[in-house]
Motif scaffolding. Structure first.
Motif, PDB file in Angstrom:
ATOM      1  N   SER A  78      -4.399  -5.884  11.582  1.00 52.88           N
ATOM      2  CA  SER A  78      -4.930  -5.741  10.223  1.00 52.88           C
ATOM      3  C   SER A  78      -5.134  -4.271   9.874  1.00 52.88           C
ATOM      4  N   THR A  79      -5.654  -3.509  10.859  1.00 55.17           N
ATOM      5  CA  THR A  79      -5.847  -2.074  10.636  1.00 55.17           C
ATOM      6  C   THR A  79      -4.514  -1.371  10.439  1.00 55.17           C
ATOM      7  N   LEU A  80      -3.523  -1.741  11.256  1.00 57.92           N
ATOM      8  CA  LEU A  80      -2.192  -1.144  11.138  1.00 57.92           C
ATOM      9  C   LEU A  80      -1.616  -1.362   9.747  1.00 57.92           C
ATOM     10  N   ILE A  81      -1.734  -2.583   9.253  1.00 53.29           N
ATOM     11  CA  ILE A  81      -1.172  -2.910   7.939  1.00 53.29           C
ATOM     12  C   ILE A  81      -1.901  -2.152   6.831  1.00 53.29           C
ATOM     13  N   SER A  82      -3.240  -2.165   6.876  1.00 50.43           N
ATOM     14  CA  SER A  82      -4.008  -1.502   5.811  1.00 50.43           C
ATOM     15  C   SER A  82      -3.776   0.002   5.823  1.00 50.43           C
ATOM     16  N   GLU A  83      -3.707   0.610   7.023  1.00 50.86           N
ATOM     17  CA  GLU A  83      -3.498   2.052   7.092  1.00 50.86           C
ATOM     18  C   GLU A  83      -2.087   2.425   6.641  1.00 50.86           C
ATOM     19  N   THR A  84      -1.118   1.592   6.996  1.00 52.46           N
ATOM     20  CA  THR A  84       0.259   1.870   6.571  1.00 52.46           C
ATOM     21  C   THR A  84       0.376   1.784   5.061  1.00 52.46           C
ATOM     22  N   ARG A  85      -0.277   0.785   4.467  1.00 53.74           N
ATOM     23  CA  ARG A  85      -0.254   0.675   3.010  1.00 53.74           C
ATOM     24  C   ARG A  85      -0.921   1.881   2.351  1.00 53.74           C
ATOM     25  N   ALA A  86      -2.043   2.327   2.956  1.00 53.65           N
ATOM     26  CA  ALA A  86      -2.733   3.493   2.400  1.00 53.65           C
ATOM     27  C   ALA A  86      -1.854   4.732   2.494  1.00 53.65           C
ATOM     28  N   GLU A  87      -1.160   4.877   3.625  1.00 58.38           N
ATOM     29  CA  GLU A  87      -0.272   6.033   3.789  1.00 58.38           C
ATOM     30  C   GLU A  87       0.897   5.961   2.825  1.00 58.38           C
ATOM     31  N   ALA A  88       1.373   4.741   2.546  1.00 62.95           N
ATOM     32  CA  ALA A  88       2.471   4.592   1.593  1.00 62.95           C
ATOM     33  C   ALA A  88       2.042   5.023   0.193  1.00 62.95           C
ATOM     34  N   VAL A  89       0.806   4.677  -0.179  1.00 59.83           N
ATOM     35  CA  VAL A  89       0.278   5.087  -1.489  1.00 59.83           C
ATOM     36  C   VAL A  89       0.187   6.602  -1.570  1.00 59.83           C
TER      37      VAL A  89
END
Length: 317
Positions: A78-89
């Motif tokens: 879950s952390t991996l997904i949320s952090e990756t999405r944040a980095e994509a933004v």
């Protein structure tokens, strides 16, 4: 059948909900589908993970063991997904980006505030990890620009080649946290011998911390039982007198917990800032971290007294 993260997530949901019906609603699926999935998981493992009763589902001993290991994996995904999405933004934004990592420290908040005031248009991300080695690997791989980490005395970190490392503090003493009604808490400085009858709690996932504590205790002729867990759990045990634990000297005051220096300062860490090669922002990152550390150190009454007593240049910097 191979277990996947979705299967582990379903098992955690069943345990948390206490029933297949409630877990199915949480997961957005039908109860028959979840029941079939659970049966397939149990068949693949060769044992029941939950006992089904009219009052709900309860993990079996094997289920409890599996859940204890599954939850960190589910949380990590879950952390991996949320952090990756944040980095994509951030990657899609027009402003400059700065990716910062750190082990847990009261200094980080002041550091980030200074960076924001210095560069209000910068898109800054923060990744906190208990493992300094994990943070250093992320800097080396380029997913972090810089990491503020600590190195336990006697157990040097394996710094990947090519990183630029600056020493923030060559030796920071580690204090001890204990219950306010602990007999040793009445003294301004605590002897290790006064804690001989106590259980010490340490987080084994913090690089070098368990071995560093064992080394110091053994040198003092002590062999107390160690408890293993995160420091949030440690706090709840410390306040009721069930454990003591090493802590950072910048730790803030608490009404239900005493924080004291150890006589002779046997426990110490080195504070480091590691950056990817060629990071242009490194000089002001280091300067702001240094200023934030000084502020945090002087706000802590116990640490300020220690710094004054030892003649630290931090006091008059």
């Amino acid at each position: 059948m191979e277990l996947e993260v979705r299967h582990l997530r379903a098992l955690c949901a069943i345990a948390d909900a206490g029933s297949l019906h409630k877990a199915a609603r949480t997961l957005g699926m039908s109860q028959p589908s979840l029941t079939t999935q659970l049966r397939r998981i149990e068949n693949s493992l060769g044992a029941e993970l939950f006992s089904r009763r009219r009052t709900g589902c309860r993990p079996t001993p094997l289920g409890q063991s599996l859940l204890a290991r599954a939850r960190p994996l589910v949380d990590g995904m879950s952390t991996l997904i949320s952090e990756t999405r944040a980095e994509a933004v951030l990657a899609a934004s027009s402003g400059p980006a700065l990716h910062i990592g750190a082990t847990a420290s009261r200094v980080v908040a002041g550091w980030l505030r200074r960076l924001r005031l210095r560069s209000p248009d910068a898109q800054t991300t923060l990744h906190v990890d208990v493992s300094a080695h994990a943070l250093l690997r992320r800097v080396a791989s380029g997913t972090l620009d810089v990491a503020f980490v600590h190195e336990v005395e006697g157990f040097p970190l394996r710094v990947p080649p090519g990183l630029e490392v600056r020493v923030l503090l060559d030796r920071e003493p580690q204090f001890v946290s204990l219950a306010v009604d602990h007999p040793a808490a009445s003294d301004p400085v605590v002897d290790l011998a006064d804690l001989a009858a106590d259980r010490w709690m340490v987080d084994p996932s913090v690089d070098g911390e368990r071995d560093g504590l064992r080394r110091v205790l053994a040198a003092a002729g002590l062999n107390p039982p160690l408890l293993y867990g995160d420091y949030l759990t440690a706090s709840s045990l410390i306040v009721i007198g069930e454990a003591v634990a090493p802590c950072q000297p910048t730790s803030g005051p608490r009404d239900d917990m005493a924080i004291r220096p150890l006589r002779g300062d046997p426990l110490g860490v080195r504070l480091l800032l590691a950056a990817r090669p060629g990071l242009a922002e490194l000089p002001f990152l280091y300067a702001d971290l240094e200023a934030a550390y000084r502020d945090a150190a002087l706000r802590s009454a116990g640490y300020r007294e220690w710094l004054t007593r030892t003649g630290s240049p931090l006091v008059n910097a």
